[in-house]
Motif scaffolding. Structure first.
Motif, short mmCIF file in Angstrom:
data_model
loop_
_atom_site.label_atom_id
_atom_site.label_comp_id
_atom_site.label_asym_id
_atom_site.label_seq_id
_atom_site.Cartn_x
_atom_site.Cartn_y
_atom_site.Cartn_z
N ASN A 35 11.08 -6.64 -0.74
CA ASN A 35 10.99 -6.55 0.72
C ASN A 35 10.96 -7.91 1.40
OD1 ASN A 35 10.98 -5.06 3.08
ND2 ASN A 35 8.77 -4.78 3.10
N TYR A 36 11.13 -8.98 0.63
CA TYR A 36 11.34 -10.32 1.18
C TYR A 36 12.68 -10.81 0.62
CZ TYR A 36 6.38 -10.55 2.54
OH TYR A 36 5.14 -10.31 3.10
N ALA A 37 13.56 -11.28 1.47
CA ALA A 37 14.91 -11.65 1.03
C ALA A 37 14.88 -12.71 -0.06
CB ALA A 37 15.73 -12.13 2.22
N ALA A 38 14.00 -13.71 0.08
CA ALA A 38 13.95 -14.78 -0.91
C ALA A 38 13.48 -14.26 -2.27
CB ALA A 38 13.05 -15.91 -0.43
N LEU B 39 1.99 11.14 3.57
CA LEU B 39 0.97 10.12 3.32
C LEU B 39 -0.39 10.70 3.68
CD1 LEU B 39 2.89 7.15 4.94
CD2 LEU B 39 2.47 7.45 2.49
N GLU B 40 -1.35 10.55 2.76
CA GLU B 40 -2.68 11.13 2.95
C GLU B 40 -3.70 10.03 3.26
OE1 GLU B 40 -3.34 14.25 3.03
OE2 GLU B 40 -1.46 15.08 2.27
N PRO B 41 -4.78 10.36 3.98
CA PRO B 41 -5.82 9.37 4.23
C PRO B 41 -6.35 8.77 2.92
CG PRO B 41 -6.15 11.30 5.60
CD PRO B 41 -5.04 11.64 4.65
N GLY B 42 -6.48 7.47 2.91
CA GLY B 42 -6.92 6.78 1.71
C GLY B 42 -5.80 6.29 0.83
N ASP B 43 -4.56 6.77 1.05
CA ASP B 43 -3.43 6.28 0.27
C ASP B 43 -3.18 4.80 0.58
OD1 ASP B 43 -3.04 8.74 -0.87
OD2 ASP B 43 -1.22 9.22 0.24
N VAL B 44 -2.65 4.10 -0.41
CA VAL B 44 -2.37 2.66 -0.29
C VAL B 44 -0.87 2.45 -0.37
CG1 VAL B 44 -2.65 0.40 -1.41
CG2 VAL B 44 -4.59 1.98 -1.25
N ILE B 45 -0.35 1.59 0.51
CA ILE B 45 1.05 1.19 0.46
C ILE B 45 1.09 -0.32 0.29
CG2 ILE B 45 3.29 1.18 1.60
CD1 ILE B 45 2.27 3.46 3.38
N MET B 46 1.65 -0.79 -0.82
CA MET B 46 1.88 -2.22 -1.02
C MET B 46 3.25 -2.56 -0.45
SD MET B 46 0.34 -2.85 -4.83
CE MET B 46 -1.27 -2.22 -5.32
N THR B 47 3.31 -3.59 0.40
CA THR B 47 4.50 -3.79 1.23
C THR B 47 5.52 -4.76 0.66
OG1 THR B 47 3.38 -5.53 2.52
CG2 THR B 47 3.19 -3.26 3.33
N GLY B 48 5.29 -5.30 -0.52
CA GLY B 48 6.24 -6.23 -1.12
C GLY B 48 5.69 -7.63 -1.23
N THR B 49 6.30 -8.42 -2.11
CA THR B 49 5.81 -9.78 -2.37
C THR B 49 6.88 -10.81 -2.04
OG1 THR B 49 4.50 -11.04 -3.99
CG2 THR B 49 6.57 -10.10 -4.78
N PRO B 50 6.47 -11.99 -1.56
CA PRO B 50 7.43 -13.05 -1.31
C PRO B 50 7.81 -13.80 -2.59
CG PRO B 50 5.26 -13.74 -0.61
CD PRO B 50 5.13 -12.32 -1.06
N GLU B 51 8.73 -14.76 -2.45
CA GLU B 51 9.18 -15.54 -3.60
C GLU B 51 8.04 -16.37 -4.18
OE1 GLU B 51 11.79 -18.83 -2.91
OE2 GLU B 51 11.09 -19.08 -0.84
#
Length: 278
Positions: free
Chosen positions: A79-82, A234-246
């Motif tokens: 989710n990060y282009a680099a 999506l349920e309350p308490g669920d976690v979404i990790m949004t991606g990592t940079p380079e």
């Protein structure tokens, strides 16, 4: 407002920090879970106004993950282009999603064991979204804010051989070893941070690795929640990790983790993590 779970593993107690005062939440809830998060901020403010919450002393306490075991951990890849480029991929045209097992969650400073036979255990600092209200078929990204309880730091640890070489085409095998989802220390409510522009950094043995901003996300926070809601609830308490940079070991610029290594992660406004690898 900031929420945390403090105490020995399996015996954490819920607390909240409001206006620099830490309150014991046990008169309100046994834990910071999905049921509590649906109305957490309002309930805490009402209880403080009523004088029904005792002040808590958490000095020297262990921090657990700031949300009790989620029913699901959804992750957004490349989710990060680099980072996509250092992984040898073009930026995705469609949001990439994979899942991690909920039993990978540990506290932000807990020891993490490198899995047996692992040769490529990697670090990934990420902004994590915690859901506070069920989200299903949202009409637009603008509706996402009503369904977010807050944000925390995640280390989306990965075993790259298992993820990419022996995966059979799915990434989750390389993402779900025990301890592979350190979360916390804080769950910070959306009013306290600008999720669109947060600096993320990671360090290994004190040496800088990642340094970027959530302003560089390909798919931003409102879009992620809206998009996922078109495919799942999506349920309350669920976690979404949004991606990592380079700046991860997969780039080939840095060695993979070994026993004795120390990984530190920071996101502005959300605190810091530190894990020793064994």
């Amino acid at each position: 407002m900031r929420f945390a779970r403090c105490g020995a593993s399996g015996a954490e107690k819920p607390v909240a920090v409001v206006d620099d005062t830490t309150y014991d939440l046990t008169p309100l809830t046994d834990d910071i879970d999905g049921a509590f998060l649906e109305s957490a901020a309002a309930r805490v403010r009402e209880a403080i106004a009523a004088g029904s919450l005792p002040v808590a002393d958490i000095e020297g306490s262990r921090f657990g993950a700031p949300v009790a075991r989620p029913s699901a951990i959804y992750c957004v890849g490349m989710n990060y282009a680099a980072h996509a480029a250092e992984s040898g991929s073009a930026p995705p045209e469609n949001l990439v999603m994979f899942m991690k097992a909920p039993n990978t969650v540990v506290g932000p400073h807990d020891e993490v064991r490198i899995p047996r036979s692992s040769t490529k255990t990697d670090w990934e600092v990420e902004l994590a979204i915690v859901i506070g209200k069920q989200a299903s078929y949202l009409d637009s990204p603008e509706q996402s804010a009503d369904h977010i309880a807050g944000f925390t730091i995640a280390n989306d640890l990965s075993e790259r051989v298992w993820q990419l070489e022996t995966s059979g085409g799915q990434w989750s095998k390389g993402k779900s070893a025990p301890g592979f989802s350190p979360l916390g220390p804080w769950l910070v409510t959306p009013d306290e941070v600008d999720h669109a522009d947060l600096r993320l950094r990671s360090f290994v043995n004190g040496e800088p690795r990642q340094d970027s901003s959530t302003s560089d996300l390909i798919f931003d926070v409102p879009y992620i929640v809206w998009h996922l809601s078109q495919y799942l609830a999506l349920e309350p308490g669920d976690v979404i990790m949004t991606g990592t940079p380079e700046g991860v070991a997969l780039s080939g610029r840095f060695p993979y983790l070994k026993a004795g290594d120390v990984v530190e992660l920071e996101i502005d406004g959300l605190g810091a993590q530190r894990q020793v690898f064994a």
